[in-house]
Design an enzyme around this catalytic site. Structure first.
Site, PDB file in Angstrom:
ATOM      1  N   LYS A 113     -13.892  -0.266  -4.408  1.00 48.59           N
ATOM      2  CA  LYS A 113     -15.022   0.165  -3.569  1.00 48.59           C
ATOM      3  C   LYS A 113     -16.074   0.876  -4.408  1.00 48.59           C
ATOM      4  CE  LYS A 113     -12.403   1.059   0.653  1.00 48.59           C
ATOM      5  NZ  LYS A 113     -11.967   2.136   1.529  1.00 48.59           N
ATOM      6  N   HIS A 164       7.805 -26.722   0.272  1.00 46.29           N
ATOM      7  CA  HIS A 164       7.166 -27.861  -0.393  1.00 46.29           C
ATOM      8  C   HIS A 164       6.028 -27.403  -1.302  1.00 46.29           C
ATOM      9  CE1 HIS A 164       9.290 -30.909   2.097  1.00 46.29           C
ATOM     10  NE2 HIS A 164       9.464 -29.822   2.832  1.00 46.29           N
ATOM     11  N   GLU A 195       0.827  -1.213   0.000  1.00 47.11           N
ATOM     12  CA  GLU A 195       0.000   0.000   0.000  1.00 47.11           C
ATOM     13  C   GLU A 195       0.860   1.262   0.000  1.00 47.11           C
ATOM     14  OE1 GLU A 195      -4.264  -0.706   1.938  1.00 47.11           O
ATOM     15  OE2 GLU A 195      -3.171   0.810   3.054  1.00 47.11           O
TER      16      GLU A 195
HETATM   17  O1  PA5 Z   1      -4.150   1.400   5.522  1.00 50.77           O
HETATM   18  C1  PA5 Z   1      -5.264   1.861   5.346  1.00 50.77           C
HETATM   19  O2  PA5 Z   1      -5.459   3.085   5.338  1.00 50.77           O
HETATM   20  C2  PA5 Z   1      -6.448   0.961   5.162  1.00 50.77           C
HETATM   21  O3  PA5 Z   1      -6.050  -0.380   5.204  1.00 50.77           O
HETATM   22  C3  PA5 Z   1      -7.472   1.227   6.238  1.00 50.77           C
HETATM   23  O4  PA5 Z   1      -6.898   0.967   7.493  1.00 50.77           O
HETATM   24  C4  PA5 Z   1      -8.676   0.338   6.032  1.00 50.77           C
HETATM   25  O5  PA5 Z   1      -9.251   0.573   4.769  1.00 50.77           O
HETATM   26  C5  PA5 Z   1      -9.726   0.581   7.102  1.00 50.77           C
HETATM   27  O6  PA5 Z   1     -10.229   1.878   7.053  1.00 50.77           O
HETATM   28  P1  PA5 Z   1     -11.150   2.415   8.239  1.00 50.77           P
HETATM   29  O7  PA5 Z   1     -10.316   2.423   9.475  1.00 50.77           O
HETATM   30  O8  PA5 Z   1     -11.602   3.802   7.852  1.00 50.77           O
HETATM   31  O9  PA5 Z   1     -12.318   1.467   8.355  1.00 50.77           O
END
Ligand code: PA5
Length: 448
Positions: free
Chosen positions: A420, A306, A285
């Site tokens: 999304k 394996h 990310e």
């Molecule tokens: O790293 C990130 O920003 C995402 O993985 C968020 O943590 C994840 O989408 C969860 O978002 P939220 O805390 O608003 O539910």
């Protein structure tokens, strides 16, 4: 002992490190001066100094209350809102932590990170008629997966304890002022904790986001923060050759330059499987944007030798491996002598399993390097609360440096929105109506 880094088996030349040094030191300075892209999301950088001590005490008190009132905690969150806590609990207590219940911890199950009804029903069945509490963790409060899971677990709590009883068992970790979950928590009177504004999801596991489930599950969060603090101090050194976090960043950068596209985080302890999941989110990310970055995968050896071992040894040569090695095992089990010796293993009778694991690691390292998969080794002495905090900070800092080195903003995640938007349109969420017909037509074309 602190983290040790060995990059000798990457095959890097002296001059490659020398030429990369200015870029690494510039990225380091950009980070520490807070002058780069995403600098407003650097709350994690000094977190072990600046964290809210009053909230930290409340986290410990809430964990104790959860342990008194329940046998099970359901931690609801997705991505950065659950990966670190799950990684920490398994790092310290192992994959069977919920069955073994250590340090007075409750069983912790993670929900809200998928849309599988079978998965939620399994947790309902595991809880049975035992007492449970819920920690809902979402900065926005509107992320689909945790929102669905929270509705389901909240309904279960209210059915079992009534509305008043349920509110004493719901702990909400969310934005300090805004968002749907904050509004609900205030209206219903849940105890709340804060997802700091300047800390993104994947850097949030040592805030209330991860600390409450970790503490409720029996981890020593003072030790976690101490490890994080010591790492924060250690990796302040701006000199490349004296800073292993920077050296790891440079190693990854040079691997990318040499055409490696995939980094495998390989460990030899099943306790590190979830740490691999946490690492993948952190790296992918943060760096996977603007059509750049290393693709992070994780592997657990010897198990995966394996399965994907064949590919690592002999498949496309676009990989390198980072071995996360733990020097000492918690338990010392000795291979027993067997008079029949049908498996031919008596040559190893009397040896500890851990030393066999070490020989497997060393043999694999040699084989992979010989097969053209460069290798670096990150060593820690044991799986402890302290080392978890230390390693988390090591990877944060290193990744922030390598992200700046490849010229991305390591602190945003614009790509996460794409699926999304499509999902909301297909579900018919208000505001997304315009896209629905076109998406359905394309799906018909693609899927029939
Ligand atoms: O790293 C990130 O920003 C995402 O993985 C968020 O943590 C994840 O989408 C969860 O978002 P939220 O805390 O608003 O539910």
């Amino acid at each position: 002992m602190s983290i040790k880094l060995n990059y000798k088996n990457l095959g890097l030349r002296e001059h490659e490190l020398e030429f990369t040094r200015p870029l690494a030191e510039c990225a380091f300075k950009t980070l520490t001066d807070r002058s780069g892209a995403g600098h407003e999301m650097l709350g994690w950088h000094d977190l072990p100094h600046t964290y809210d001590k009053e909230e930290f005490a409340r986290i410990k008190a809430a964990a104790k209350r959860i342990q008194e009132q329940s046998q099970v905690l359901v931690a609801i969150g997705i991505g950065g809102s659950y990966l670190g806590a799950r990684a920490g609990l398994e790092f310290v207590h192992g994959p069977f932590g919920n069955q073994l219940r250590q340090n007075g911890g409750v069983e912790v199950y993670f929900a809200g990170s998928n849309l599988s009804s079978d998965y939620v029903q399994n947790i309902f069945d595991i809880i049975g008629d035992r007492d449970f509490s819920v920690n809902v963790i979402s900065k926005s409060g509107t992320t689909t997966e945790p929102a669905v899971a929270f509705r389901l677990f909240k309904a279960k709590l209210e059915e079992k304890y009534g509305k008043d009883g349920a509110k004493d068992r719901i702990y909400a970790t969310t934005d300090k002022a805004r968002g749907a979950l904050r509004g609900l928590a205030v209206a219903e009177g849940y105890e709340t904790f804060v997802v700091p504004d300047d800390i993104g999801g994947r850097f949030s596991c040592l805030s209330a986001v991860g600390l409450l489930p970790m503490a409720a599950g029996g981890m020593d969060i003072d030790q976690v923060m101490q490890g994080c603090l010591d790492a924060c101090e250690r990796y302040k050194n701006p000199d490349l050759m004296s800073n292993d976090a920077m050296l790891y960043a440079v190693s990854r950068f040079l691997m990318l330059m040499k055409g490696k596209q995939v980094e495998i985080l390989a460990s030899y302890e099943p306790s590190l499987v979830q740490f691999g999941e946490w690492y993948k989110q952190l790296m992918a990310e943060s760096e996977g944007k603007d059509h750049k970055g290393l693709f992070p995968v994780s592997a657990n050896f010897t198990t995966d030798l394996h399965s994907i071992g064949q590919f690592i040894q002999d498949g496309s040569r676009n990989l390198f491996e980072t071995v996360l090695w733990v020097e000492k095992s918690r338990q010392e089990l000795i291979v027993p002598e067997d008079p029949a010796n049908v498996d031919g293993l008596n040559f190893a009778a009397g040896t500890s399993m851990h030393s066999m694991n070490e020989k497997a690691m060393k043999g694999t390292l040699l084989a992979h390097v010989d097969g053209g998969t460069p290798n670096l080794v990150v060593t820690i002495d044991k799986l402890s609360d302290y080392n978890f905090g230390e390693l988390v900070y090591f990877f944060w800092k290193s990744l922030a440096i390598s992200g700046y080195m490849i010229g991305v903003n390591p602190f945003d995640q614009p790509g996460v929105e794409a699926y999304k938007k499509n999902m909301f349109a297909l579900l018919g969420k208000p505001g997304y109506e315009d896209a629905k017909d076109a998406l359905e037509a394309r799906l018909k074309e693609l899927l029939g």
